[in-house]
Write a protein that holds these residues in place. Sequence first.
Motif, PDB file in Angstrom:
ATOM      1  N   LEU A 402     -34.255   0.448 -11.803  1.00 47.71           N
ATOM      2  CA  LEU A 402     -34.773  -0.900 -11.603  1.00 47.71           C
ATOM      3  C   LEU A 402     -33.735  -1.957 -11.977  1.00 47.71           C
ATOM      4  CD1 LEU A 402     -37.217  -2.692 -10.904  1.00 47.71           C
ATOM      5  CD2 LEU A 402     -37.900  -2.539 -13.307  1.00 47.71           C
ATOM      6  N   ALA A 403     -33.051  -1.728 -13.095  1.00 48.87           N
ATOM      7  CA  ALA A 403     -32.036  -2.690 -13.520  1.00 48.87           C
ATOM      8  C   ALA A 403     -30.891  -2.756 -12.516  1.00 48.87           C
ATOM      9  CB  ALA A 403     -31.507  -2.309 -14.913  1.00 48.87           C
ATOM     10  N   GLY A 404     -30.489  -1.604 -12.006  1.00 45.84           N
ATOM     11  CA  GLY A 404     -29.407  -1.577 -11.038  1.00 45.84           C
ATOM     12  C   GLY A 404     -29.765  -2.302  -9.752  1.00 45.84           C
ATOM     13  N   LEU A 405     -30.968  -2.011  -9.233  1.00 44.46           N
ATOM     14  CA  LEU A 405     -31.407  -2.668  -7.993  1.00 44.46           C
ATOM     15  C   LEU A 405     -31.619  -4.166  -8.217  1.00 44.46           C
ATOM     16  CD1 LEU A 405     -33.913   0.035  -6.709  1.00 44.46           C
ATOM     17  CD2 LEU A 405     -31.654  -0.488  -5.768  1.00 44.46           C
ATOM     18  N   LEU A 406     -32.104  -4.510  -9.389  1.00 40.47           N
ATOM     19  CA  LEU A 406     -32.317  -5.925  -9.701  1.00 40.47           C
ATOM     20  C   LEU A 406     -30.981  -6.675  -9.725  1.00 40.47           C
ATOM     21  CD1 LEU A 406     -34.465  -8.031 -10.484  1.00 40.47           C
ATOM     22  CD2 LEU A 406     -34.086  -7.396 -12.876  1.00 40.47           C
ATOM     23  N   GLY A 409     -29.757  -7.062  -6.038  1.00 43.07           N
ATOM     24  CA  GLY A 409     -30.501  -8.101  -5.313  1.00 43.07           C
ATOM     25  C   GLY A 409     -30.190  -9.494  -5.811  1.00 43.07           C
ATOM     26  N   ALA A 410     -30.113  -9.634  -7.154  1.00 38.41           N
ATOM     27  CA  ALA A 410     -29.874 -10.961  -7.722  1.00 38.41           C
ATOM     28  C   ALA A 410     -28.502 -11.491  -7.310  1.00 38.41           C
ATOM     29  CB  ALA A 410     -30.000 -10.911  -9.240  1.00 38.41           C
ATOM     30  N   VAL A 411     -27.479 -10.628  -7.340  1.00 41.50           N
ATOM     31  CA  VAL A 411     -26.142 -11.068  -6.959  1.00 41.50           C
ATOM     32  C   VAL A 411     -26.088 -11.377  -5.465  1.00 41.50           C
ATOM     33  CG1 VAL A 411     -23.733 -10.320  -6.734  1.00 41.50           C
ATOM     34  CG2 VAL A 411     -25.007  -9.848  -8.844  1.00 41.50           C
ATOM     35  N   THR A 412     -26.659 -10.492  -4.650  1.00 40.97           N
ATOM     36  CA  THR A 412     -26.578 -10.675  -3.197  1.00 40.97           C
ATOM     37  C   THR A 412     -27.291 -11.939  -2.751  1.00 40.97           C
ATOM     38  OG1 THR A 412     -26.483  -8.275  -2.893  1.00 40.97           O
ATOM     39  CG2 THR A 412     -27.104  -9.628  -0.976  1.00 40.97           C
ATOM     40  N   ALA A 431     -32.897 -16.303  -7.389  1.00 37.46           N
ATOM     41  CA  ALA A 431     -32.502 -14.984  -6.870  1.00 37.46           C
ATOM     42  C   ALA A 431     -33.105 -13.836  -7.688  1.00 37.46           C
ATOM     43  CB  ALA A 431     -30.973 -14.863  -6.858  1.00 37.46           C
ATOM     44  N   LEU A 432     -33.153 -13.963  -9.026  1.00 37.50           N
ATOM     45  CA  LEU A 432     -33.689 -12.888  -9.879  1.00 37.50           C
ATOM     46  C   LEU A 432     -35.185 -12.719  -9.650  1.00 37.50           C
ATOM     47  CD1 LEU A 432     -33.098 -10.836 -12.136  1.00 37.50           C
ATOM     48  CD2 LEU A 432     -33.643 -12.637 -13.792  1.00 37.50           C
ATOM     49  N   ALA A 433     -35.905 -13.862  -9.581  1.00 34.13           N
ATOM     50  CA  ALA A 433     -37.350 -13.784  -9.377  1.00 34.13           C
ATOM     51  C   ALA A 433     -37.662 -13.246  -7.984  1.00 34.13           C
ATOM     52  CB  ALA A 433     -37.987 -15.164  -9.571  1.00 34.13           C
TER      53      ALA A 433
END
Length: 486
Positions: A402-406, A409-412, A431-433
């Motif tokens: 989950l942390a990795g995918l988060l 996604g947040a960076v992208t 982006a994080l939310a």
Amino acid sequence: MDEMRLNQAEWRVRHAFRRGDVVDFRTEGGGESGNESEERTVRAKVLRALLIDRPTEEGEIARMRVLGARITGTLDLQYGTVEHPVTLSGCHFEETPLLYGAQVRQFSLSESRLPGLMADGLRVDGVLRLTGCRVTGPVALGAARVSGACFLDDARLTPGPDRDEGPALALGHAVVEGDLWAAGLTSYGQVLLDGAQVSGVVNLNDARLEEPGGTALQAETLTVGSDLHAMRLRTLGRVNLRGAAVPGQLNLAHARLRNPGGAALRASGCRAGEFWLREAAPIEGGVNLRRAHFDLIFATPEVWPDEVRVDELSYTKLNPPLPAERRLELLERDVEGYIPAAYEQLTASYRRIGDDAAARTVQLAKQRRHRATLPLYARLWGHLQDATVGYGFRPMRAAGWLAGLLLVGAVTYGLRPPRALTSGEAPDFHALAYTLDLLLPIIDLGQEKSYTPDGAYQWLSYGLVLAGWVLATTFAAGVTRVLSRQ
């Protein structure tokens, strides 16, 4: 007894018997118990007559104590009753003594040489002593009953090449109310203890038992009152302890069991307080521990051969303490394949000592072993559960995914924010939310339904949604498994 026909040695035995004295021929006639000098030769029928007729002197207690005699003929005491102790130590018997169904007070043949001993059904009110005997034929003591101890220590049994006569030592269904002491016994033929009952200790320390291609120690349903010690035991041939009951120690420490190409140890249905294989040599041949029960097993994985059967084996504790990964090696050698109960048993043993991490390792190994038995679609789902949450036994893996995918996604989406679906009405973009909204299917932060990415970024959002559902499902399955286990 016709006294006029007795030779000099027989006269000495007769008079000594009446007074309970010792007759020692060991220093006479050349010093060899097999010497043919008349000075040490006693006919077996003379001994029989003395023991059956029981001549005594007034005020004396008769007892036969003969050392180093050469006994000719057959000592036939079948069905007879001998009321005096008998000691025929260091004697050389030309014929096999016959004691079938006899009843004696105490009987000793220590250090004697015999071509065999036929004593099935023998009753001994005291001690039966065959210490240091050299026997070139079968020793038959089936269904014998000994009120005291039975000594076979340092005896050497070497039956001839014709094994049709039966086991080298037969104590099947015998009852020994004391100890069965056979430390240092050497037998080049089968030792049979089927159904025997020993109230005390069975001692086979330093024994050497050989029956190549057969069963060296046949002890099915043997019942022992305390311990069975067989430290430094050397066997060539199968050791069969099926159904044996030993409330104390079954001690095979430093033993070497060999039966290449066959079963070296069969202990199925055996029950013992403690089963010791401490510092034993690697077993050469198969091992069968099915349905056996031990309170303690002391053995390292190196002792066990490639072929082991542990179906329904139960135990309370394993020594020495080892990591779960090393103990799992034994379960993977079971020729029966995947045995779920074996993993549960190992798990329980680790939980009893409070090692929950080792218990989880065993359970994870169980799921992986089980996976190999499933159809393709189930194996794929199993691999997915294993990689994500370790079948529920590694729940922190889900947090890592989950942390990795988060982060991805947040960076992208931080670098390339998606467009708002309704201009002026959408909340501020985070982006994080937004990534959390995609990953967690049961949480609505208002970001996913307000923004939509374009092109490849939309495919990334689909991937995050799918990954979120997979993580949630596998995590829920793992939690369910944990709860049901507790």
